[in-house]
Design a protein around this motif. Structure first.
Motif, PDB file in Angstrom:
ATOM      1  N   ILE A  91       0.834  -1.204   0.000  1.00 39.23           N
ATOM      2  CA  ILE A  91       0.000   0.000   0.000  1.00 39.23           C
ATOM      3  C   ILE A  91       0.870   1.256   0.000  1.00 39.23           C
ATOM      4  O   ILE A  91       0.634   2.207  -0.754  1.00 39.23           O
ATOM      5  CB  ILE A  91      -0.944   0.000   1.218  1.00 39.23           C
ATOM      6  CG1 ILE A  91      -1.986  -1.114   1.085  1.00 39.23           C
ATOM      7  CG2 ILE A  91      -1.634   1.360   1.376  1.00 39.23           C
ATOM      8  CD1 ILE A  91      -2.846  -1.308   2.334  1.00 39.23           C
ATOM      9  N   LEU A  92       1.896   1.258   0.852  1.00 39.78           N
ATOM     10  CA  LEU A  92       2.757   2.434   0.959  1.00 39.78           C
ATOM     11  C   LEU A  92       3.605   2.622  -0.298  1.00 39.78           C
ATOM     12  O   LEU A  92       3.784   3.756  -0.770  1.00 39.78           O
ATOM     13  CB  LEU A  92       3.653   2.304   2.194  1.00 39.78           C
ATOM     14  CG  LEU A  92       2.915   2.286   3.543  1.00 39.78           C
ATOM     15  CD1 LEU A  92       3.886   2.058   4.681  1.00 39.78           C
ATOM     16  CD2 LEU A  92       2.135   3.580   3.757  1.00 39.78           C
ATOM     17  N   GLN A  93       4.122   1.516  -0.850  1.00 42.57           N
ATOM     18  CA  GLN A  93       4.943   1.639  -2.051  1.00 42.57           C
ATOM     19  C   GLN A  93       4.114   2.149  -3.226  1.00 42.57           C
ATOM     20  O   GLN A  93       4.586   2.957  -4.037  1.00 42.57           O
ATOM     21  CB  GLN A  93       5.568   0.284  -2.395  1.00 42.57           C
ATOM     22  CG  GLN A  93       6.573   0.337  -3.536  1.00 42.57           C
ATOM     23  CD  GLN A  93       7.754   1.238  -3.212  1.00 42.57           C
ATOM     24  OE1 GLN A  93       8.431   1.054  -2.202  1.00 42.57           O
ATOM     25  NE2 GLN A  93       7.999   2.228  -4.068  1.00 42.57           N
ATOM     26  N   ALA A  94       2.867   1.692  -3.317  1.00 45.62           N
ATOM     27  CA  ALA A  94       1.987   2.161  -4.386  1.00 45.62           C
ATOM     28  C   ALA A  94       1.731   3.657  -4.246  1.00 45.62           C
ATOM     29  O   ALA A  94       1.662   4.385  -5.247  1.00 45.62           O
ATOM     30  CB  ALA A  94       0.670   1.392  -4.355  1.00 45.62           C
ATOM     31  N   ALA A  95       1.608   4.127  -3.007  1.00 46.68           N
ATOM     32  CA  ALA A  95       1.393   5.551  -2.775  1.00 46.68           C
ATOM     33  C   ALA A  95       2.643   6.355  -3.134  1.00 46.68           C
ATOM     34  O   ALA A  95       2.546   7.478  -3.656  1.00 46.68           O
ATOM     35  CB  ALA A  95       1.009   5.806  -1.318  1.00 46.68           C
ATOM     36  N   ILE A  96       3.808   5.784  -2.873  1.00 49.32           N
ATOM     37  CA  ILE A  96       5.062   6.443  -3.242  1.00 49.32           C
ATOM     38  C   ILE A  96       5.176   6.520  -4.763  1.00 49.32           C
ATOM     39  O   ILE A  96       5.476   7.571  -5.334  1.00 49.32           O
ATOM     40  CB  ILE A  96       6.271   5.695  -2.641  1.00 49.32           C
ATOM     41  CG1 ILE A  96       6.262   5.812  -1.116  1.00 49.32           C
ATOM     42  CG2 ILE A  96       7.586   6.246  -3.215  1.00 49.32           C
ATOM     43  CD1 ILE A  96       7.310   4.959  -0.431  1.00 49.32           C
TER      44      ILE A  96
END
Length: 248
Positions: A160-165
């Motif tokens: 989730i966090l990598q996709a947001a990055i």
């Protein structure tokens, strides 16, 4: 005596916010949480050794009642006074009933239901993005602070966090993008340990697959007390939104 005098005599301060243990800038939810935590410490049923427990509990109810009404809170913030004649602080109110109306008991099933709807939701995603910023990308802190998360959830949270990055919604912080391998290994060992504890608990309680989620919650309650308390606090905010009858 008035409310401010009672606060000074019982709690050593006539500052309503200080009595609840919250700052002046607190949101409504933070004031509510402060009332809940402070009142638990002095509830007559929980503090029978304190001869003033009942008076303290009733006074805390009045403090919260004042700060929970926007108009009265504004008057107090600006002038430092309380309308002693208002229905909010009248002596005849049943403050124990008032407390139970605000904070009905959160059950294990409430928590299970919350986890089922929260995990994978837009709300969870926004919470994780906020934690990423607050924790400066440190996965240890993110996982410890995230609701309904344990070490086993790391791949999902990281995705989730990598996709947001990648999408430009989050900055690429080095603590996240270049994490020390030893920290990752330590979390994996923790995940393996908790997984083994969960399996053992299931065997001891003779739980089947239908009850797996409940066993996870119970296991987290035992092994991650701080995170579980945070989950309870959030559950109370989500499920205890009842207002006194007059304010509906």
């Amino acid at each position: 005596m008035g409310l401010l005098e009672d606060c000074r005599d019982l709690f050593g301060s006539s500052d309503l916010y200080e009595v609840l243990g919250v700052p002046l800038s607190s949101s409504e939810a933070e004031v509510r949480r402060g009332y809940y935590k402070t009142s638990l410490q002095v509830h007559p049923d929980r503090a029978p050794q304190d001869p003033q427990a009942t008076s303290k509990f009733q006074t805390l109810g009045k403090v919260y009642a004042v700060l929970s009404v926007a108009e009265q809170r504004a008057v107090y913030d600006e002038h430092g006074i309380v309308d002693e004649e208002s229905d909010t602080v009248k002596e005849g109110r049943d403050w124990d009933e008032y407390w139970r109306l605000l904070f009905p008991k959160v059950t294990l099933q409430d928590i299970v239901n919350f986890e089922q709807t929260y995990n994978g939701s837009d709300e969870e995603q926004q919470d994780l993005l906020r934690l990423y910023r607050d924790c400066s990308g440190d996965m240890d802190q993110i996982l410890d602070s995230a609701l309904c998360c344990g070490p086993d959830d790391e791949p999902r949270v990281r995705h989730i966090l990598q996709a947001a990055i990648d999408g430009g919604d989050l900055p690429a912080l080095r603590a996240f993008t270049h994490e020390n391998r030893r920290k990752k290994a330590a979390r994996k060992r923790k995940a393996d340990t908790e997984r083994a504890q969960s399996e053992q608990l299931k065997k001891e309680l003779s739980l089947d697959e239908v009850n797996d989620l409940s066993s996870v919650v119970k296991r987290r309650a035992a092994s991650r007390e701080a995170s579980f308390s945070s989950l309870i606090s959030s559950m109370e905010e989500k499920y205890c939104n009842n207002k006194p009858a007059k304010k509906k």
